[in-house]
Design a protein around this motif. Structure first.
Motif, PDB file in Angstrom:
ATOM      1  N   SER A   1      27.541  40.796 -11.469  1.00 13.88           N
ATOM      2  CA  SER A   1      25.775  41.393 -11.561  1.00 13.88           C
ATOM      3  C   SER A   1      25.358  41.106 -12.831  1.00 13.88           C
ATOM      4  N   VAL A   2      24.455  41.595 -13.358  1.00 14.16           N
ATOM      5  CA  VAL A   2      23.517  41.602 -14.543  1.00 14.16           C
ATOM      6  C   VAL A   2      24.485  41.307 -15.875  1.00 14.16           C
ATOM      7  N   HIS A   3      23.937  40.369 -16.807  1.00 12.58           N
ATOM      8  CA  HIS A   3      24.807  40.155 -18.014  1.00 12.58           C
ATOM      9  C   HIS A   3      26.188  39.785 -17.797  1.00 12.58           C
ATOM     10  N   ILE A   4      26.383  39.079 -16.825  1.00 12.13           N
ATOM     11  CA  ILE A   4      27.913  38.637 -16.485  1.00 12.13           C
ATOM     12  C   ILE A   4      28.211  37.789 -17.656  1.00 12.13           C
ATOM     13  N   TRP A   5      27.274  37.047 -18.461  1.00 11.78           N
ATOM     14  CA  TRP A   5      27.904  36.302 -19.519  1.00 11.78           C
ATOM     15  C   TRP A   5      28.702  36.999 -20.687  1.00 11.78           C
ATOM     16  N   ALA A   6      27.904  38.167 -20.884  1.00  8.57           N
ATOM     17  CA  ALA A   6      28.315  39.185 -21.771  1.00  8.57           C
ATOM     18  C   ALA A   6      29.663  39.953 -21.381  1.00  8.57           C
ATOM     19  N   GLN A   7      29.755  40.248 -20.136  1.00  4.01           N
ATOM     20  CA  GLN A   7      31.017  40.904 -19.818  1.00  4.01           C
ATOM     21  C   GLN A   7      32.065  39.939 -19.697  1.00  4.01           C
ATOM     22  N   THR A   8      31.903  38.669 -19.171  1.00  9.20           N
ATOM     23  CA  THR A   8      33.036  37.718 -19.354  1.00  9.20           C
ATOM     24  C   THR A   8      33.650  37.492 -20.902  1.00  9.20           C
ATOM     25  N   ALA A   9      32.633  37.380 -21.511  1.00 18.10           N
ATOM     26  CA  ALA A   9      32.675  37.071 -23.064  1.00 18.10           C
ATOM     27  C   ALA A   9      33.687  38.140 -23.708  1.00 18.10           C
TER      28      ALA A   9
ATOM     29  N   LEU B   1      35.159  29.766 -17.113  1.00 21.93           N
ATOM     30  CA  LEU B   1      36.620  29.381 -17.918  1.00 21.93           C
ATOM     31  C   LEU B   1      37.414  30.833 -18.014  1.00 21.93           C
ATOM     32  N   TYR B   2      36.680  31.966 -18.133  1.00 19.74           N
ATOM     33  CA  TYR B   2      37.092  33.375 -18.078  1.00 19.74           C
ATOM     34  C   TYR B   2      37.701  33.556 -16.686  1.00 19.74           C
ATOM     35  N   LYS B   3      37.086  33.294 -15.638  1.00 17.90           N
ATOM     36  CA  LYS B   3      37.456  33.861 -14.129  1.00 17.90           C
ATOM     37  C   LYS B   3      38.438  32.939 -13.836  1.00 17.90           C
ATOM     38  N   MET B   4      38.624  31.566 -14.096  1.00 24.50           N
ATOM     39  CA  MET B   4      39.779  30.847 -13.600  1.00 24.50           C
ATOM     40  C   MET B   4      40.778  30.606 -14.679  1.00 24.50           C
ATOM     41  N   ASP B   5      40.828  31.377 -15.798  1.00 25.02           N
ATOM     42  CA  ASP B   5      41.795  31.564 -17.041  1.00 25.02           C
ATOM     43  C   ASP B   5      42.144  30.179 -17.572  1.00 25.02           C
ATOM     44  N   GLN B   6      40.984  29.338 -17.780  1.00 21.72           N
ATOM     45  CA  GLN B   6      41.396  28.030 -18.364  1.00 21.72           C
ATOM     46  C   GLN B   6      40.778  27.891 -19.821  1.00 21.72           C
ATOM     47  N   ILE B   7      41.443  27.418 -20.680  1.00 25.09           N
ATOM     48  CA  ILE B   7      41.091  27.269 -22.139  1.00 25.09           C
ATOM     49  C   ILE B   7      40.126  25.831 -21.997  1.00 25.09           C
ATOM     50  N   GLY B   8      38.943  25.975 -22.512  1.00 18.79           N
ATOM     51  CA  GLY B   8      38.341  24.717 -22.616  1.00 18.79           C
ATOM     52  C   GLY B   8      36.763  24.902 -23.073  1.00 18.79           C
ATOM     53  N   TYR B   9      35.839  24.466 -22.417  1.00 18.95           N
ATOM     54  CA  TYR B   9      34.247  24.251 -22.941  1.00 18.95           C
ATOM     55  C   TYR B   9      33.585  24.121 -21.541  1.00 18.95           C
ATOM     56  N   THR B  10      32.562  24.522 -21.853  1.00 16.14           N
ATOM     57  CA  THR B  10      31.312  24.246 -20.668  1.00 16.14           C
ATOM     58  C   THR B  10      29.993  23.548 -20.870  1.00 16.14           C
ATOM     59  N   PHE B  11      29.527  23.273 -19.920  1.00 11.02           N
ATOM     60  CA  PHE B  11      28.116  22.580 -20.172  1.00 11.02           C
ATOM     61  C   PHE B  11      27.267  23.068 -19.068  1.00 11.02           C
ATOM     62  N   THR B  12      25.883  23.014 -19.072  1.00  8.58           N
ATOM     63  CA  THR B  12      24.948  23.860 -18.166  1.00  8.58           C
ATOM     64  C   THR B  12      24.082  22.707 -17.589  1.00  8.58           C
ATOM     65  N   ASP B  13      23.177  23.127 -16.871  1.00  9.19           N
ATOM     66  CA  ASP B  13      22.228  22.411 -16.032  1.00  9.19           C
ATOM     67  C   ASP B  13      21.384  21.630 -17.065  1.00  9.19           C
ATOM     68  N   THR B  14      21.089  22.327 -18.320  1.00 15.50           N
ATOM     69  CA  THR B  14      19.900  21.739 -19.062  1.00 15.50           C
ATOM     70  C   THR B  14      20.644  20.900 -20.143  1.00 15.50           C
ATOM     71  N   THR B  15      22.045  20.690 -20.197  1.00 11.05           N
ATOM     72  CA  THR B  15      22.796  20.083 -21.224  1.00 11.05           C
ATOM     73  C   THR B  15      22.549  18.354 -20.858  1.00 11.05           C
ATOM     74  N   ARG B  16      22.123  17.747 -22.065  1.00  7.66           N
ATOM     75  CA  ARG B  16      21.780  16.295 -22.129  1.00  7.66           C
ATOM     76  C   ARG B  16      22.969  15.645 -21.333  1.00  7.66           C
ATOM     77  N   ALA B  17      22.596  14.259 -20.661  1.00 13.92           N
ATOM     78  CA  ALA B  17      23.655  13.449 -20.341  1.00 13.92           C
ATOM     79  C   ALA B  17      24.320  12.740 -21.356  1.00 13.92           C
ATOM     80  N   SER B  18      23.583  12.565 -22.504  1.00 17.67           N
ATOM     81  CA  SER B  18      24.640  12.007 -23.492  1.00 17.67           C
ATOM     82  C   SER B  18      25.547  13.149 -24.200  1.00 17.67           C
ATOM     83  N   ARG B  19      25.396  14.315 -24.246  1.00 12.86           N
ATOM     84  CA  ARG B  19      26.026  15.251 -24.550  1.00 12.86           C
ATOM     85  C   ARG B  19      27.333  15.575 -23.687  1.00 12.86           C
ATOM     86  N   ILE B  20      27.245  15.374 -22.464  1.00 14.26           N
ATOM     87  CA  ILE B  20      27.998  15.590 -21.445  1.00 14.26           C
ATOM     88  C   ILE B  20      29.230  14.555 -21.365  1.00 14.26           C
ATOM     89  N   ASP B  21      28.479  13.329 -21.722  1.00 10.03           N
ATOM     90  CA  ASP B  21      29.230  11.924 -21.974  1.00 10.03           C
ATOM     91  C   ASP B  21      30.073  12.022 -23.196  1.00 10.03           C
TER      92      ASP B  21
END
Length: 525
Positions: free
Chosen positions: A49-57, A456-476
């Motif tokens: 639901s709402v504020h899922i990002w804050a809940q999972t953090a 990452l929290y829900k699948m319990d994996q250590i790592g990092y994320t990128f979003t729809d707005t992340t630049r291609a160069s940053r993903i690379d």
């Protein structure tokens, strides 16, 4: 007639049994309220639901305590690039206790949600007992406490992962012990208990520091003979000693936040905002205020609640000569402090409905003042006012409870959850990954994340994320410069636009629209 019957029974019943009955009634009545809302139907759900990002953090901190390191002073989070994921945040008691429960009984987010609910139930219980100590009527006391407790945001976040509800709960318990201290010969034990819970409240959420500051202000006012009409010509007996205790508590709170800031800087993992959000221009202020009035004002309380509080303020003004000076002064100081908090974090209120929870102490104090006022006017000439208020309170609670249930049902509605939470496919991915030999410590990059570390929290994996707005160069850069073993994306078409290379031969598995690639850091341009 019922009032006379209650008074007669109180005279015949032992005070200890009377207290026990009042507590038992509270739990039965509150459980009935929770059942009507359907609160327990959601207690085993994953963050949603709402504020899922804050809940999972927040939930991430608890899970990492139980599976990585139980060192209280080194909270970890799933998302990081440098270091080992250690991050600074408010006093992590709300995260640590569920971690202990995970260790004892196995991982189940019900324990986290249940612990938060337990704290606010106990906080409300102590304030209910405080109200009852004035009005001497457990039925009316429960009605009054419910009028403050019955809030849509309180209902939703009382079975959630945020610390705000627990901070409020500890503040309410602290006030119980403070007024008990004033009434019971100012025993040191009650003041120490006040400071313990007030300090915990402030450590968990800095907003609640106003609880300690308010008492400090009362002591200073007492020094100026502001409370000279009290029994002994003063409110406090040993002001210097009490101020010293308060100074220690404030130092503890400031020390923790200083350590938290240092920890985030040292570990290079700044996951939680711990700074002011001032607004310096009128257009932005009006935009935020408009958002609050349009979206949040009736998430705080129902329309009927606001009418009730307006009536209480009106009654308080009309009967001001009966209002207790200590209660009223405390209410004013606490409210001024809460307004200051609102000002310093004004911009955050635009998108964060739960920020209001710690400042609801003003509402609880308004209820307490009115309870004391009722106890003084329920006899003789003013008895009709008392009767009218009970009728108003009954119908107000009826409408407020219905409104709160409607809001809670909306927040857990499937369509509402789908709108705010795009991470549901990850809910049950972890068992599949483990069967395939993927370890939780295998660094994983999660693509097109709609949040902070939801996936990452829900699948319990250590790592990092990128979003729809992340630049291609940053993903690379993330793919080529960091040692990620796996890549999980929610949209392969989007990823193929960023990395034209065909990765079909690297697919480890698929799951509910997700694609898991085994990359072993061998990707290149």
């Amino acid at each position: 007639m019922s009032e006379e019957l209650i008074d007669t029974l109180k005279k015949k019943v032992n005070p200890k049994w009377s207290l026990l009955f009042a507590v038992l009634f509270y739990f039965v009545a509150l459980n009935t309220y929770h059942n009507y809302l359907g609160l327990y139907d959601h207690i085993e759900k994953r963050p949603c639901s709402v504020h899922i990002w804050a809940q999972t953090a927040r939930a991430s901190i608890a899970l990492n305590y139980s599976r990585t390191d139980m060192n209280f002073f080194k909270p970890h989070i799933h998302k990081y690039l440098e270091g080992d994921g250690v991050t600074g945040l408010e006093f992590p008691l709300v995260n640590y206790v569920p971690a202990i429960l995970y260790k004892l009984f196995g991982f189940n987010e019900m324990y986290y949600r249940g612990f938060v609910l337990f704290t606010i139930v106990m906080g409300s219980l102590f304030f209910y007992l405080l109200i009852n100590s004035y009005i001497k009527n457990f039925l009316v006391s429960f009605g009054l406490i419910l009028s403050a407790y019955c809030s849509p945001v309180m209902a939703f976040y009382s079975i959630n992962f945020m610390p705000d509800v627990t901070s409020l709960a500890f503040a309410l318990i602290a006030w119980f012990f403070f007024f008990r201290f004033l009434k019971n010969e100012q025993t040191k034990r009650n003041f120490i208990l006040f400071l313990v819970f007030a300090t915990l409240a402030a450590l968990i959420k800095i907003t609640s520091l106003i609880t300690i500051i308010a008492v400090m202000c009362l002591i200073i006012l007492d020094h100026t003979s502001y409370f000279k009409k009290q029994k002994n010509g003063a409110l406090f007996e040993n002001r210097k000693k009490l101020l010293l205790y308060i100074a220690y508590s404030i130092l503890v709170v400031l020390a923790w936040y200083a350590y938290s800031f240092w920890l985030s800087k040292y570990s290079k993992t700044q996951s939680f905002t711990m700074q002011t959000a001032l607004i310096t221009d009128i257009p932005t202020a009006m935009e935020v205020l408009g958002r609050i009035m349009d979206d949040h004002i009736y998430e705080y309380y129902s329309y009927e609640n606001y009418i009730l509080y307006g009536c209480l303020i009106g009654f308080m003004i009309l009967g001001f000569k009966f209002v207790d000076r200590v209660l009223f002064t405390t209410f004013v100081i606490v409210t001024i402090g809460n307004i200051c908090f609102f000002y310093f974090l004004f911009y955050q209120f635009k998108d964060h409905d739960y920020y209001v929870i710690p400042i609801l102490t003003s509402v609880f104090f308004l209820i307490l003042i009115f309870a004391d006022l009722l106890s003084k006017i329920k006899f003789g000439y003013f008895k009709w006012i008392y009767s009218v208020f009970l009728v108003i309170l009954f119908f107000n609670l009826k409408e407020s409870i219905v409104w709160t249930k409607r809001d809670l049902d909306k927040r857990f509605d499937t369509a509402y959850i789908k709108y705010f939470d795009k991470s549901r496919p990850y809910d049950d991915l972890e068992p599949k990954l483990r069967k395939l030999g993927v370890l939780r410590t295998d660094r994983t990059l999660s693509g097109f994340e709609d949040g902070w570390c939801n996936s990452l929290y829900k699948m319990d994996q250590i790592g990092y994320t990128f979003t729809d707005t992340t630049r291609a160069s940053r993903i690379d850069s993330l793919l080529t410069l960091h040692e990620f073993k796996y890549l999980v994306v929610s949209d392969s078409a989007k990823f193929n636009k960023v990395r034209p290379r065909d990765l079909k031969t690297e697919i480890l598995t698929t799951h509910r629209g997700l694609i898991v690639y085994k990359i072993n850091n061998k990707l290149s341009k």
